[in-house]
Design a protein around this motif. Structure first.
Motif, PDB file in Angstrom:
ATOM      1  N   PRO A 253       0.811  -1.220   0.000  1.00 16.81           N
ATOM      2  CA  PRO A 253       0.000   0.000   0.000  1.00 16.81           C
ATOM      3  C   PRO A 253       0.845   1.271   0.000  1.00 16.81           C
ATOM      4  O   PRO A 253       0.701   2.118   0.858  1.00 16.81           O
ATOM      5  CB  PRO A 253      -0.775  -0.136   1.319  1.00 16.81           C
ATOM      6  CG  PRO A 253       0.189  -0.856   2.215  1.00 16.81           C
ATOM      7  CD  PRO A 253       0.959  -1.805   1.329  1.00 16.81           C
ATOM      8  N   TRP A 254       1.748   1.367  -0.968  1.00 15.07           N
ATOM      9  CA  TRP A 254       2.628   2.530  -0.985  1.00 15.07           C
ATOM     10  C   TRP A 254       1.963   3.697  -1.690  1.00 15.07           C
ATOM     11  O   TRP A 254       1.152   3.515  -2.597  1.00 15.07           O
ATOM     12  CB  TRP A 254       3.948   2.192  -1.679  1.00 15.07           C
ATOM     13  CG  TRP A 254       4.677   1.096  -0.989  1.00 15.07           C
ATOM     14  CD1 TRP A 254       4.653   0.818   0.351  1.00 15.07           C
ATOM     15  CD2 TRP A 254       5.498   0.102  -1.582  1.00 15.07           C
ATOM     16  NE1 TRP A 254       5.432  -0.280   0.619  1.00 15.07           N
ATOM     17  CE2 TRP A 254       5.963  -0.735  -0.543  1.00 15.07           C
ATOM     18  CE3 TRP A 254       5.897  -0.157  -2.890  1.00 15.07           C
ATOM     19  CZ2 TRP A 254       6.802  -1.811  -0.773  1.00 15.07           C
ATOM     20  CZ3 TRP A 254       6.742  -1.219  -3.116  1.00 15.07           C
ATOM     21  CH2 TRP A 254       7.184  -2.037  -2.071  1.00 15.07           C
ATOM     22  N   PRO A 255       2.327   4.901  -1.303  1.00 17.34           N
ATOM     23  CA  PRO A 255       1.720   6.066  -1.949  1.00 17.34           C
ATOM     24  C   PRO A 255       2.157   6.151  -3.416  1.00 17.34           C
ATOM     25  O   PRO A 255       3.212   5.624  -3.784  1.00 17.34           O
ATOM     26  CB  PRO A 255       2.290   7.245  -1.148  1.00 17.34           C
ATOM     27  CG  PRO A 255       3.520   6.720  -0.486  1.00 17.34           C
ATOM     28  CD  PRO A 255       3.311   5.258  -0.279  1.00 17.34           C
ATOM     29  N   PRO A 256       1.350   6.799  -4.257  1.00 20.09           N
ATOM     30  CA  PRO A 256       1.754   6.976  -5.654  1.00 20.09           C
ATOM     31  C   PRO A 256       3.027   7.814  -5.733  1.00 20.09           C
ATOM     32  O   PRO A 256       3.313   8.600  -4.838  1.00 20.09           O
ATOM     33  CB  PRO A 256       0.567   7.706  -6.286  1.00 20.09           C
ATOM     34  CG  PRO A 256      -0.219   8.251  -5.154  1.00 20.09           C
ATOM     35  CD  PRO A 256       0.068   7.418  -3.948  1.00 20.09           C
ATOM     36  N   HIS A 257       3.755   7.616  -6.810  1.00 20.03           N
ATOM     37  CA  HIS A 257       5.020   8.345  -6.959  1.00 20.03           C
ATOM     38  C   HIS A 257       4.767   9.819  -7.251  1.00 20.03           C
ATOM     39  O   HIS A 257       3.947  10.172  -8.083  1.00 20.03           O
ATOM     40  CB  HIS A 257       5.837   7.754  -8.101  1.00 20.03           C
ATOM     41  CG  HIS A 257       7.015   8.603  -8.433  1.00 20.03           C
ATOM     42  ND1 HIS A 257       8.091   8.689  -7.592  1.00 20.03           N
ATOM     43  CD2 HIS A 257       7.257   9.435  -9.465  1.00 20.03           C
ATOM     44  CE1 HIS A 257       8.962   9.541  -8.109  1.00 20.03           C
ATOM     45  NE2 HIS A 257       8.482   9.993  -9.241  1.00 20.03           N
ATOM     46  N   GLN A 258       5.509  10.659  -6.531  1.00 16.50           N
ATOM     47  CA  GLN A 258       5.473  12.096  -6.822  1.00 16.50           C
ATOM     48  C   GLN A 258       6.913  12.582  -6.828  1.00 16.50           C
ATOM     49  O   GLN A 258       7.601  12.531  -5.806  1.00 16.50           O
ATOM     50  CB  GLN A 258       4.686  12.846  -5.757  1.00 16.50           C
ATOM     51  CG  GLN A 258       3.202  12.492  -5.760  1.00 16.50           C
ATOM     52  CD  GLN A 258       2.454  13.293  -4.728  1.00 16.50           C
ATOM     53  OE1 GLN A 258       2.693  13.149  -3.541  1.00 16.50           O
ATOM     54  NE2 GLN A 258       1.570  14.163  -5.172  1.00 16.50           N
ATOM     55  N   LEU A 259       7.353  13.048  -7.983  1.00 10.45           N
ATOM     56  CA  LEU A 259       8.762  13.435  -8.096  1.00 10.45           C
ATOM     57  C   LEU A 259       9.116  14.542  -7.107  1.00 10.45           C
ATOM     58  O   LEU A 259      10.244  14.620  -6.631  1.00 10.45           O
ATOM     59  CB  LEU A 259       9.077  13.880  -9.525  1.00 10.45           C
ATOM     60  CG  LEU A 259      10.565  13.923  -9.876  1.00 10.45           C
ATOM     61  CD1 LEU A 259      11.233  12.561  -9.729  1.00 10.45           C
ATOM     62  CD2 LEU A 259      10.782  14.473 -11.269  1.00 10.45           C
ATOM     63  N   GLN A 260       8.148  15.364  -6.767  1.00  5.02           N
ATOM     64  CA  GLN A 260       8.466  16.461  -5.835  1.00  5.02           C
ATOM     65  C   GLN A 260       8.783  15.975  -4.428  1.00  5.02           C
ATOM     66  O   GLN A 260       9.270  16.737  -3.600  1.00  5.02           O
ATOM     67  CB  GLN A 260       7.343  17.515  -5.800  1.00  5.02           C
ATOM     68  CG  GLN A 260       6.005  17.020  -5.323  1.00  5.02           C
ATOM     69  CD  GLN A 260       5.101  16.594  -6.482  1.00  5.02           C
ATOM     70  OE1 GLN A 260       5.580  16.125  -7.518  1.00  5.02           O
ATOM     71  NE2 GLN A 260       3.795  16.744  -6.324  1.00  5.02           N
ATOM     72  N   ASP A 261       8.500  14.689  -4.156  1.00  2.00           N
ATOM     73  CA  ASP A 261       8.875  14.124  -2.858  1.00  2.00           C
ATOM     74  C   ASP A 261      10.372  13.815  -2.775  1.00  2.00           C
ATOM     75  O   ASP A 261      10.856  13.415  -1.727  1.00  2.00           O
ATOM     76  CB  ASP A 261       8.118  12.814  -2.603  1.00  2.00           C
ATOM     77  CG  ASP A 261       6.632  13.047  -2.374  1.00  2.00           C
ATOM     78  OD1 ASP A 261       6.260  14.205  -2.117  1.00  2.00           O
ATOM     79  OD2 ASP A 261       5.872  12.077  -2.472  1.00  2.00           O
ATOM     80  N   PHE A 262      11.069  13.944  -3.896  1.00  2.00           N
ATOM     81  CA  PHE A 262      12.468  13.517  -3.946  1.00  2.00           C
ATOM     82  C   PHE A 262      13.403  14.679  -4.250  1.00  2.00           C
ATOM     83  O   PHE A 262      13.061  15.599  -4.990  1.00  2.00           O
ATOM     84  CB  PHE A 262      12.665  12.467  -5.043  1.00  2.00           C
ATOM     85  CG  PHE A 262      12.077  11.137  -4.687  1.00  2.00           C
ATOM     86  CD1 PHE A 262      12.838  10.174  -4.045  1.00  2.00           C
ATOM     87  CD2 PHE A 262      10.752  10.856  -4.988  1.00  2.00           C
ATOM     88  CE1 PHE A 262      12.295   8.952  -3.708  1.00  2.00           C
ATOM     89  CE2 PHE A 262      10.206   9.630  -4.656  1.00  2.00           C
ATOM     90  CZ  PHE A 262      10.977   8.675  -4.016  1.00  2.00           C
ATOM     91  N   SER A 263      14.600  14.588  -3.681  1.00  2.00           N
ATOM     92  CA  SER A 263      15.722  15.385  -4.167  1.00  2.00           C
ATOM     93  C   SER A 263      16.515  14.467  -5.091  1.00  2.00           C
ATOM     94  O   SER A 263      17.066  13.460  -4.646  1.00  2.00           O
ATOM     95  CB  SER A 263      16.613  15.830  -3.009  1.00  2.00           C
ATOM     96  OG  SER A 263      15.886  16.640  -2.117  1.00  2.00           O
ATOM     97  N   ILE A 264      16.518  14.791  -6.375  1.00  2.00           N
ATOM     98  CA  ILE A 264      17.224  13.966  -7.349  1.00  2.00           C
ATOM     99  C   ILE A 264      18.512  14.700  -7.742  1.00  2.00           C
ATOM    100  O   ILE A 264      18.481  15.904  -8.017  1.00  2.00           O
ATOM    101  CB  ILE A 264      16.371  13.737  -8.622  1.00  2.00           C
ATOM    102  CG1 ILE A 264      14.966  13.243  -8.255  1.00  2.00           C
ATOM    103  CG2 ILE A 264      17.080  12.781  -9.569  1.00  2.00           C
ATOM    104  CD1 ILE A 264      14.868  11.824  -7.854  1.00  2.00           C
ATOM    105  N   TYR A 265      19.607  13.966  -7.739  1.00  2.00           N
ATOM    106  CA  TYR A 265      20.891  14.556  -8.090  1.00  2.00           C
ATOM    107  C   TYR A 265      21.522  13.788  -9.238  1.00  2.00           C
ATOM    108  O   TYR A 265      21.302  12.589  -9.389  1.00  2.00           O
ATOM    109  CB  TYR A 265      21.867  14.479  -6.914  1.00  2.00           C
ATOM    110  CG  TYR A 265      21.459  15.256  -5.690  1.00  2.00           C
ATOM    111  CD1 TYR A 265      21.886  16.571  -5.518  1.00  2.00           C
ATOM    112  CD2 TYR A 265      20.672  14.671  -4.704  1.00  2.00           C
ATOM    113  CE1 TYR A 265      21.536  17.288  -4.382  1.00  2.00           C
ATOM    114  CE2 TYR A 265      20.307  15.386  -3.570  1.00  2.00           C
ATOM    115  CZ  TYR A 265      20.744  16.693  -3.415  1.00  2.00           C
ATOM    116  OH  TYR A 265      20.393  17.396  -2.299  1.00  2.00           O
ATOM    117  N   ARG A 266      22.323  14.503 -10.006  1.00  2.00           N
ATOM    118  CA  ARG A 266      23.187  13.813 -10.955  1.00  2.00           C
ATOM    119  C   ARG A 266      24.626  14.257 -10.727  1.00  2.00           C
ATOM    120  O   ARG A 266      24.877  15.310 -10.131  1.00  2.00           O
ATOM    121  CB  ARG A 266      22.745  14.057 -12.393  1.00  2.00           C
ATOM    122  CG  ARG A 266      22.747  15.496 -12.825  1.00  2.00           C
ATOM    123  CD  ARG A 266      22.161  15.585 -14.237  1.00  2.00           C
ATOM    124  NE  ARG A 266      22.010  16.963 -14.676  1.00  2.00           N
ATOM    125  CZ  ARG A 266      22.971  17.635 -15.302  1.00  2.00           C
ATOM    126  NH1 ARG A 266      24.137  17.084 -15.516  1.00  2.00           N
ATOM    127  NH2 ARG A 266      22.754  18.871 -15.698  1.00  2.00           N
TER     128      ARG A 266
END
Ligand SMILES: [Zn+2]
Length: 349
Positions: A253-266
């Motif tokens: 029962p995981w929440p739907p993915h929301q990119l704003q929940d993440f800090s994404i780095y490259r």
């Protein structure tokens, strides 16, 4: 015949301290789960019904990174006692048993640099870590070959240094550029909200499974290193719950993915130590993911000064004492939706 683990389910204890007494082989639990004891620290569970996923959970590839080891140990014991039941095929790997026993990251060699065949290059299979890495590769190959489900591999670690992001994950390089945001849902459920996108091959365990078997694979850093028994397990409660759900619930029962929940780095810069006098431009206590401003000196050595190239450039995995020619520092810049396919720099932890 009753298997030893049905009377004493402490698989990890026997693996670590009495490996010669570990009874390898296959047996069935009263709830129908098939158990394969493959080697010390390697155990596989298969449900009675068809599984949609083939999941590898590895921990202790660095022997002193205890919290994930304790989480997996407890889960294996609950499964063996029948208190929980897998609904997926699950392979548990406790990586470096000898390093666990001495409370160190490794005995002779960092195992998380020995995969994708590295164990057999150079001097070859000269130590226990190289031999173990080869065995783990073969075990994963066999496990995936016998399954038909979606392949996963979560290689669970804890970080040495403090970090601005207590929990973070490294997304191994994918040659096809197929970085999938929906695969981050499990990470979010683990309260991992920072992700580093790698884009060059490396010798890590998670990269091996991603590259060889197209598995959903991550190196997951769940917090800071503490000795066995000294972890504040409340800090790992979300991860423990998510791992239980991953293997025991058909539709977690995981929440739907929301990119704003993440800090994404490259990766922006891969800084190598080239000279004996290499030194960092900041103190040892600077946490991972600390951001610098354009022009700040990140490291110096004879013939070179390495500076931040933009505001907000962050540092991870600094180590001024690596061998000459090895990576001493990675710098990161924020990435986003468009950056899921990324530029230069292998990331390994
Ligand atoms: Zn580690």
């Amino acid at each position: 015949m009753t298997h030893d683990l049905q009377t004493n389910p402490d698989f990890l204890f026997v693996s670590r301290h009495h490996p010669e007494q570990l009874q390898c082989g296959t047996f069935t639990l009263p709830n129908g789960t098939r158990v394969d004891v493959l080697a010390p620290g390697i155990i596989q569970f298969e449900p009675t019904t068809a599984a949609s996923d083939d999941i590898v959970l590895s921990c202790g590839v660095h022997g002193n990174e205890t919290a994930p080891i304790e989480i997996c140990d407890a889960l294996v014991q609950r499964l063996l006692r029948g208190e929980q039941t897998v609904c997926q095929r699950v392979l548990f790997i406790f990586g470096n048993l000898q390093a666990m026993n001495i409370g160190e990251r490794f005995v002779e060699e960092n195992m998380n640099r020995l995969f994708s065949g590295e164990h057999s290059r150079g001097p070859g299979l000269v130590n226990a870590e190289r031999q173990r890495a080869k065995l783990l590769e073969q075990t994963i190959a066999d496990f995936y070959a016998k399954g038909t489900g979606q392949r996963h591999h979560y290689d669970l670690h804890t970080a040495i240094k403090p970090s601005q992001h207590e929990k973070f994950a490294v997304y191994p390089y994918r040659a096809d550029g197929d970085y999938r945001q929906e695969w981050l849902r499990f990470l979010a459920a683990c309260e991992v909200h920072a992700v580093l996108l790698s884009n060059a091959p490396t010798n890590t365990f998670s990269y091996y499974s991603a590259a060889q078997f197209n598995a959903i694979a991550f190196t997951v850093e769940l917090g800071k290193v503490q000795p066995f028994g000294q972890n504040d397990m409340s800090r790992f409660a979300a991860a423990e719950t998510a791992i239980n759900q991953l293997v025991c619930e058909p539709q977690p029962p995981w929440p739907p993915h929301q990119l704003q929940d993440f800090s994404i780095y490259r990766v922006n810069q891969v800084i190598l130590r080239q000279q004996e006098d290499f030194r960092l431009g900041f103190g040892d206590d600077v946490p991972n993911f600390t951001a610098f401003n354009e022009g700040d000196v990140l490291a110096e050595e004879t013939g070179a000064i390495y500076k931040a190239q933009q505001n907000g450039e962050a540092v991870v995995f600094p180590n001024a004492k690596v061998a000459l020619g090895q990576r001493a520092l990675l710098t990161l810049i924020p990435a986003g939706q468009d950056d899921f396919v990324v530029p230069n720099g292998a990331v390994s932890t």
